[in-house]
Design an enzyme around this catalytic site. Structure first.
Site, mmCIF file in Angstrom:
data_model
loop_
_atom_site.group_PDB
_atom_site.id
_atom_site.type_symbol
_atom_site.label_atom_id
_atom_site.label_comp_id
_atom_site.label_asym_id
_atom_site.label_seq_id
_atom_site.Cartn_x
_atom_site.Cartn_y
_atom_site.Cartn_z
ATOM 1 N N CYS A 56 22.190 -2.938 -2.115
ATOM 2 C CA CYS A 56 22.985 -2.480 -3.260
ATOM 3 C C CYS A 56 22.075 -1.836 -4.296
ATOM 4 C CB CYS A 56 23.756 -3.652 -3.858
ATOM 5 S SG CYS A 56 25.062 -4.241 -2.776
ATOM 6 N N GLU A 57 21.468 -0.742 -3.920
ATOM 7 C CA GLU A 57 20.579 0.038 -4.779
ATOM 8 C C GLU A 57 20.732 1.499 -4.391
ATOM 9 O OE1 GLU A 57 18.309 -0.777 -7.090
ATOM 10 O OE2 GLU A 57 18.122 -2.954 -6.919
ATOM 11 N N GLY A 114 -9.463 1.901 4.140
ATOM 12 C CA GLY A 114 -8.753 3.007 3.503
ATOM 13 C C GLY A 114 -8.600 4.232 4.363
ATOM 14 N N GLU A 132 -13.721 -2.454 6.766
ATOM 15 C CA GLU A 132 -12.514 -3.286 6.834
ATOM 16 C C GLU A 132 -11.250 -2.450 7.057
ATOM 17 O OE1 GLU A 132 -14.079 -6.799 3.797
ATOM 18 O OE2 GLU A 132 -13.041 -5.044 2.998
ATOM 19 N N PRO A 133 -11.086 -1.864 8.229
ATOM 20 C CA PRO A 133 -9.850 -1.118 8.507
ATOM 21 C C PRO A 133 -8.683 -2.068 8.769
ATOM 22 C CG PRO A 133 -11.232 -1.165 10.464
ATOM 23 C CD PRO A 133 -12.022 -1.827 9.356
ATOM 24 N N TYR A 161 1.900 -2.639 6.327
ATOM 25 C CA TYR A 161 2.551 -2.727 5.017
ATOM 26 C C TYR A 161 4.074 -2.574 5.070
ATOM 27 C CZ TYR A 161 -2.297 -2.211 3.730
ATOM 28 O OH TYR A 161 -3.649 -2.401 3.633
#
Length: 440
Positions: free
Chosen positions: A363-364, A247, A292-293, A393
């Site tokens: 198309c948004e 985190g 846990e990086p 991510y």
């Protein structure tokens, strides 16, 4: 920008990553394109491991592979002596295919399927991080069937809220993750694990959120967890390992701290020192410490390159710079309003003096990468636009929305550049399509 030795403006006035001109990378590999800096990944991985050894001794670092999962990354992480955490059967499979030592894997998830757990136990996964009573039963039955024993940690919820986006707070009281300490669920879970013949209870895991800059959040979590360890010890329950997850926050925009590799290590050092002090003060046996990086290892090591297309200037309203990517390769703005630093890589030396919105091609109406950011006033069609800090991510959350192709990923070091994820083709998009006989 958070410049470093491997991220700077070169003599051509272009953005450069690890000796590679971003404009030239775009020309050679096409856009959209994810680019990862191997030198920086290795530097941070090594620094984290060395800091753990120096500040604590009896511990390890596991790469949180949900940040970016590909065979080449596992090869790099393994060669740097790190463990890894995996959160699905697919991540386990990828790591195994890359030759990663399964004994150095931690398998996470709040709702692991029975098939995933069976696959993990069959492949001798080092540690399963248990998240519920239901999961304990599944593991016990699988181990009985296979005549195997399985090491586990119990994921607990210390009730510590990190000051981050509410979607990525994972230790608040109302959370799908972990078993609460405060209401007795965690102790009940431990006792059930200890009564199992085939499950070996080894310790506790907690993860309080993502993109955390306030180290006091980790201090608070360590205090709560070590109090719980002391309570367990009173009941003759031994805790061999404490895993405090990851985190650690990274630099995305000028609103965030500009971290060097040494600054990132400050997270590790802080957790190590706080835990060492807590166990000594509370008379607890010093446990094995794991962190846990994920984002902190690959986040700033990555960027995404796009080509500017349509530039739409609605006078007195908004100016859109449209790119050849969008929410299919980076959904984080649509999900979290995540902010990024964005550079015209073709004109990296020019003053960013005009407010624009970066729009994708889906198309948004909500398909945006950034709103009200600054680019040079002379940004034009054909310029290469770089979105920084996209190593974590982005590829892992990409999709084929609108049947767009997920961009390839290129790994660069000071001499080489090559694919670690190859380009998709249109044939890939229809590979699993099937037309039933009755409509042929």
């Amino acid at each position: 920008m958070n410049f470093r030795e491997t991220l700077k403006i070169n003599e051509k006035k272009h953005l450069e990553i690890c000796n590679h001109d971003c404009v030239e990378l775009a020309k050679k590999f096409g856009t959209p394109l994810y680019v990862l800096d191997e030198v920086n990944i290795r530097k941070i991985s090594s620094a984290f491991k060395n800091t753990m050894e120096k500040e604590y001794g009896k511990g390890g670092v596991a790469y949180a592979s949900k940040a970016f999962c590909a065979e080449a990354i596992y090869k790099i992480i393994s060669s740097e002596g790190l463990f890894t955490d995996v959160v699905s059967g697919g991540e386990i499979y990828t790591a195994i295919k890359a030759g990663f030592d399964t004994s150095k894997m931690y398998f996470h998830g709040n709702n692991k399927t029975e098939n995933e757990l069976l696959y993990a136990v069959k492949n001798n996964i080092g540690t399963i991080v248990v998240d519920s009573l239901h999961e304990m039963t599944l593991i016990e039955n699988i181990c009985l069937k296979l005549n195997k024993k399985q090491n586990v940690l119990l994921r607990i919820n210390p009730g510590v809220e990190a000051h981050t986006h509410h979607y990525v707070q994972t230790a608040k009281i109302d959370s799908k993750f972990g078993m609460l300490i405060s209401n007795g669920d965690a102790l009940t879970g431990i006792k059930k694990l200890l009564n199992s013949k085939n499950i070996i209870f080894n310790g506790l895991h907690c993860h309080i959120g993502s993109q955390i800059f306030d180290k006091n959040a980790f201090t608070a979590a360590i205090d709560v967890v070590t109090d719980f360890v002391k309570k367990c010890n009173i009941e003759n329950i031994k805790i061999n390992e404490l895993n405090f997850g990851g985190g650690f926050g990274i630099y995305y925009t000028e609103e965030d701290p500009k971290f060097t590799c040494e600054d990132y290590c400050g997270y590790v050092a802080h957790i190590a020192r706080c835990l060492s002090e807590a166990v000594e003060r509370k008379g607890i046996e010093k446990p094995f410490l794991m962190i846990e990086p994920g984002r902190a290892i690959v986040g700033e090591s990555g960027l995404t390159l796009y080509t500017a297309g349509t530039i739409k200037d609605i006078k007195n309203i908004r100016k859109y710079v449209c790119i050849d990517g969008g929410m299919f390769d980076n959904p984080r703005y649509a999900l979290y309003k995540s902010k990024y630093e964005i550079v015209n890589a073709s004109k990296a030396d020019k003053n960013a003096d005009e407010i624009v919105t970066i729009a994708g091609k889906c198309c948004e109406s909500g398909d945006l990468i950034a709103e009200n950011i600054k680019l040079p006033k002379n940004t034009e069609s054909g310029d290469i636009i770089a979105v920084l800090s996209t190593g974590a991510y982005n590829y892992s959350m990409a999709s084929n929305y609108n049947r767009n192709l997920i961009p390839p990923t290129v790994l660069v070091n000071k001499k080489c550049a090559d694919y670690i994820v190859k380009p998709q083709s249109y044939e890939d998009l229809v590979r699993n399509d099937n037309i039933p006989d009755w409509i042929k």
